[in-house]
Design a protein around this motif. Structure first.
Motif, PDB file in Angstrom:
ATOM      1  N   ILE A   1       0.864  -1.177   0.000  1.00  0.00           N
ATOM      2  CA  ILE A   1       0.000   0.000   0.000  1.00  0.00           C
ATOM      3  C   ILE A   1       0.906   1.234   0.000  1.00  0.00           C
ATOM      4  CG2 ILE A   1      -1.815   1.270   1.191  1.00  0.00           C
ATOM      5  CD1 ILE A   1      -2.580  -1.381   2.540  1.00  0.00           C
ATOM      6  N   ILE A   2       0.652   2.146  -0.936  1.00  0.00           N
ATOM      7  CA  ILE A   2       1.495   3.341  -1.065  1.00  0.00           C
ATOM      8  C   ILE A   2       0.620   4.575  -0.892  1.00  0.00           C
ATOM      9  CG2 ILE A   2       2.981   4.674  -2.598  1.00  0.00           C
ATOM     10  CD1 ILE A   2       3.764   2.062  -3.964  1.00  0.00           C
ATOM     11  N   LEU A   3       1.032   5.432   0.038  1.00  0.00           N
ATOM     12  CA  LEU A   3       0.383   6.720   0.242  1.00  0.00           C
ATOM     13  C   LEU A   3       1.327   7.797  -0.269  1.00  0.00           C
ATOM     14  CD1 LEU A   3      -1.069   4.866   2.375  1.00  0.00           C
ATOM     15  CD2 LEU A   3      -1.471   6.955   3.688  1.00  0.00           C
ATOM     16  N   GLU A   4       0.778   8.673  -1.136  1.00  0.00           N
ATOM     17  CA  GLU A   4       1.584   9.770  -1.684  1.00  0.00           C
ATOM     18  C   GLU A   4       0.861  11.083  -1.423  1.00  0.00           C
ATOM     19  OE1 GLU A   4       3.590   8.410  -5.660  1.00  0.00           O
ATOM     20  OE2 GLU A   4       1.625   7.416  -5.514  1.00  0.00           O
ATOM     21  N   LEU A   5       1.608  12.041  -0.853  1.00  0.00           N
ATOM     22  CA  LEU A   5       1.057  13.352  -0.547  1.00  0.00           C
ATOM     23  C   LEU A   5       1.781  14.393  -1.383  1.00  0.00           C
ATOM     24  CD1 LEU A   5       0.178  11.591   1.899  1.00  0.00           C
ATOM     25  CD2 LEU A   5       0.399  13.641   3.321  1.00  0.00           C
ATOM     26  N   TYR A   6       1.005  15.180  -2.171  1.00  0.00           N
ATOM     27  CA  TYR A   6       1.577  16.194  -3.051  1.00  0.00           C
ATOM     28  C   TYR A   6       1.070  17.568  -2.624  1.00  0.00           C
ATOM     29  CZ  TYR A   6       2.531  12.232  -6.167  1.00  0.00           C
ATOM     30  OH  TYR A   6       2.975  11.047  -6.695  1.00  0.00           O
ATOM     31  N   GLY A   7       1.988  18.509  -2.578  1.00  0.00           N
ATOM     32  CA  GLY A   7       1.602  19.871  -2.270  1.00  0.00           C
ATOM     33  C   GLY A   7       1.759  20.774  -3.475  1.00  0.00           C
ATOM     34  N   TYR A   8       0.673  21.422  -3.904  1.00  0.00           N
ATOM     35  CA  TYR A   8       0.688  22.347  -5.030  1.00  0.00           C
ATOM     36  C   TYR A   8       0.229  23.721  -4.535  1.00  0.00           C
ATOM     37  CZ  TYR A   8       0.974  18.120  -7.900  1.00  0.00           C
ATOM     38  OH  TYR A   8       1.361  16.929  -8.461  1.00  0.00           O
ATOM     39  N   PRO A   9       0.508  24.759  -5.306  1.00  0.00           N
ATOM     40  CA  PRO A   9       0.109  26.100  -4.853  1.00  0.00           C
ATOM     41  C   PRO A   9      -1.392  26.246  -4.641  1.00  0.00           C
ATOM     42  CG  PRO A   9       1.732  26.262  -6.611  1.00  0.00           C
ATOM     43  CD  PRO A   9       1.344  24.820  -6.519  1.00  0.00           C
ATOM     44  N   ASP A  10      -2.197  25.547  -5.470  1.00  0.00           N
ATOM     45  CA  ASP A  10      -3.648  25.730  -5.384  1.00  0.00           C
ATOM     46  C   ASP A  10      -4.393  24.533  -4.821  1.00  0.00           C
ATOM     47  OD1 ASP A  10      -3.017  24.140  -7.510  1.00  0.00           O
ATOM     48  OD2 ASP A  10      -4.522  24.979  -8.863  1.00  0.00           O
ATOM     49  N   ALA A  11      -3.687  23.435  -4.520  1.00  0.00           N
ATOM     50  CA  ALA A  11      -4.386  22.248  -4.037  1.00  0.00           C
ATOM     51  C   ALA A  11      -3.419  21.278  -3.369  1.00  0.00           C
ATOM     52  CB  ALA A  11      -5.112  21.553  -5.180  1.00  0.00           C
TER      53      ALA A  11
END
Length: 592
Positions: free
Chosen positions: A526-536
């Motif tokens: 199981i892979i959890l990926e967290l991405y941070g973008y300027p708008d979301a």
């Protein structure tokens, strides 16, 4: 039953030609008065052509033409009188006037308030004494339209049988269609689908057109109405517009064939404009100018019908059952309509008789009514089954949630009883023995245990916005107890701390998705990926579990709950899965 009606109609039609001919000798001739300028005196000086019984006289499209027919009928039996009826098979002649001794004695037709005694023909009674010979003229007139007719000598019984049979068939047809209209009106009120509205309009126009074409309206309902020719023409035009609109909506041409759909809509719009234009011509008494608009209108109808049927054939690749139904249900009517149009252009020598339209419409109405009813019942049953599945899934999910809550409470109770209870009893004993130092050490251990359990239930770090550290801590704890599975967390430009109210829900959602992947998907990775973008912020969960078919599996209470929580924060929830290929869930939360 339809076959019996049909065979009876043919039998009566054939027998009607035999009655009344054995005693009567007929000599008939005709001449065409192009401008309807002749009178009974001038017609006698005109050259007449031979006209046989059953011969179809077709003068094509005319404007204000008349046909003068001269009849010499003799009773060849010198011992007994002869009674017969001279019948004309076209019931939509504007006026049929019989002249005897230079005076009109009988007037029939659509443009008159008089009606024929029989529904199926304009008929004139003939009574001849033994050996008597009668000579008379008949003027047949139809102002603006194609004019075809034939004549026949027959008897009253044959005409009455044909008339009664036709009245019965038309009445039965109208009754069936009215029932279908009522039923589809209920479906329209329930579903609010435009398809049912188009069918209702189409069915009403079918009734109007059949009542006029079959001479039912003139003979039974409104004999004094004088504009059946025009009413029939406009009803047929609107009928074709309605059937094209219905088929376009049924096949969803706007989506699958947008170019053809626009052409069909354009042709129908042009035809409605032409109908308005012809009404203006009628009002201005410019009937001679009607031929060109009528030709354009028929040509537009032909284009629309061909395009709709072409689209139906192409639709076999998209929705085969619907396309096959359209072909089966409407092919006879389309053939009849195309033949009528081609006959108007004189591209074919004859068209299908109006009587065929009653049987065609009856067949189509019954078939279409059956299919609509079946589709509605199937959809109703499918929705009921779907609702039952959703309720069952929710009940099962609630049971699972209840079991999880009971297990968690039992675990906490066991920890309190076995761990905290025993330690508290031991600390109390140390205090009683005045071993303060050892009691303090055990109190510190107990405090640490309480903090750890509290963190497992809902980490304190979440209050500070530390979503990543909270997930890392929980994943580490889960991995420790998973011998055959592994959970990984990857972070890309995601902040260590967030000041957002949704992090509590995201934390619980992550744990719920992990639990589903382990329990239901039997996932090993199981892979959890967290991405941070300027708008979301994007959260992606992927596993290598069993997966499932999105078209067959209804969303369970858990996934539905997750989606609702995400939507509450104006986010997006997307799930992709296939049997044997695992599951990918992506959640997007806007950065507000």
């Amino acid at each position: 039953m339809k076959i019996i009606y049909f065979l009876s109609f043919i039998l009566v039609h054939v027998l009607s030609f035999a009655y009344g001919q054995d005693k009567l000798e007929v000599d008939a001739k005709y001449a065409i008065d192009t401008n309807s300028s002749w009178n009974i005196t001038t017609v006698k000086s005109k050259k007449l052509q031979s006209f046989d019984q059953g011969e179809q006289l077709d003068i094509g499209y005319n404007k204000n033409s008349s046909v003068w027919c001269h009849f010499r009928i003799k009773n060849t039996d010198n011992s007994s009188p002869a009674n017969a009826w001279l019948s004309f098979d076209n019931c939509h002649i504007d006026s049929l006037i019989k002249y005897e001794e230079m005076k009109p004695v009988v007037i029939l037709g659509d443009r008159t308030a008089n009606r024929s005694p029989f529904l199926t023909a304009l008929a004139l009674s003939l009574k001849l004494n033994p050996g008597e010979e009668k000579v008379f003229y008949i003027r047949v007139k139809k102002e603006i339209s194609a004019l075809t007719f034939s004549y026949q000598l027959t008897d009253a019984d044959a005409l009455a049988r044909k008339s009664d049979l036709k009245i019965a068939v038309v009445s039965f047809f109208v009754g069936i269609v009215f029932l279908l209209i009522l039923f589809n009106t209920l479906l329209l009120a329930i579903s609010r689908k435009r398809l049912f509205l188009y069918y209702i309009l189409y069915s009403i126009l079918s009734i109007v057109y059949i009542l006029i074409s079959a001479n039912y309206a003139k003979h039974v309902l409104f004999p004094e109405f004088l504009y059946y020719s025009e009413f029939r023409m406009y009803a047929s035009c609107l009928w074709i517009v309605a059937i094209c609109a219905f088929l376009s909506n049924y096949l969803n041409l706007r989506k699958y064939e947008p170019v053809k759909y626009k052409i069909v809509v354009g042709a129908n719009t042009m035809n409605i404009f032409i109908m308005v234009l012809t009404l203006i011509f009628f009002a201005l008494d410019k009937r001679g100018a009607l031929k060109i608009p009528m030709l354009i209108g028929y040509f537009n109808f032909l284009i629309a019908i061909v395009l709709v049927y072409w689209s139906t054939i192409l639709h076999l690749k998209i929705n085969k059952p619907a396309a096959i139904y359209v072909i089966i249900a409407f092919f006879p009517q389309i053939v009849w309509g195309v033949c009528s149009i081609l006959k108007f252009f004189s591209w074919i020598p004859t068209d299908l008789h109006t009587d065929w339209l009653m049987y065609i419409c009856l067949y189509e109405a019954l078939l279409f009514g059956y299919v609509l009813t079946k589709n509605y019942i199937d959809t109703f049953q499918k929705n009921n089954n779907l609702i039952k599945e959703i309720i069952f899934e929710k009940e099962r999910s609630l049971q699972a949630i209840t079991q999880v809550q009971i297990r968690e409470r039992r675990s906490i109770a066991n920890i309190i009883h076995d761990n905290f209870g025993s330690k508290l009893a031991y600390i109390l004993q140390l205090i009683q023995l005045k071993n303060i130092r050892l009691a303090e050490e055990n109190i510190k251990v107990l405090t640490s245990d309480i903090r750890e359990i509290s963190h497992r239930i809902l980490p304190k770090s979440l209050d500070e916005g530390a979503l990543i550290s909270s997930l890392n801590s929980q994943i580490f704890s889960l991995n420790t107890g998973l011998p055959n599975a592994k959970i990984d967390l990857f972070v890309y430009d995601f902040p260590e701390k967030l000041d957002a109210v949704w992090i509590y829900d995201l934390y619980l959602i992550a744990l719920e998705i992990i639990n589903n992947a382990l329990k239901h998907g039997a996932a090993q990775s199981i892979i959890l990926e967290l991405y941070g973008y300027p708008d979301a912020y994007v959260f992606q969960f992927s596993d290598d579990g069993k997966g499932f078919d999105l078209n067959e599996v209804v969303k369970g209470f858990g996934l539905e709950n997750i989606e609702k929580r995400v939507k509450y924060y104006k986010g997006e929830f997307e799930i992709n899965s296939r049997p044997g290929e695992g599951t990918v869930i992506q959640i997007t939360i806007p950065n507000q």
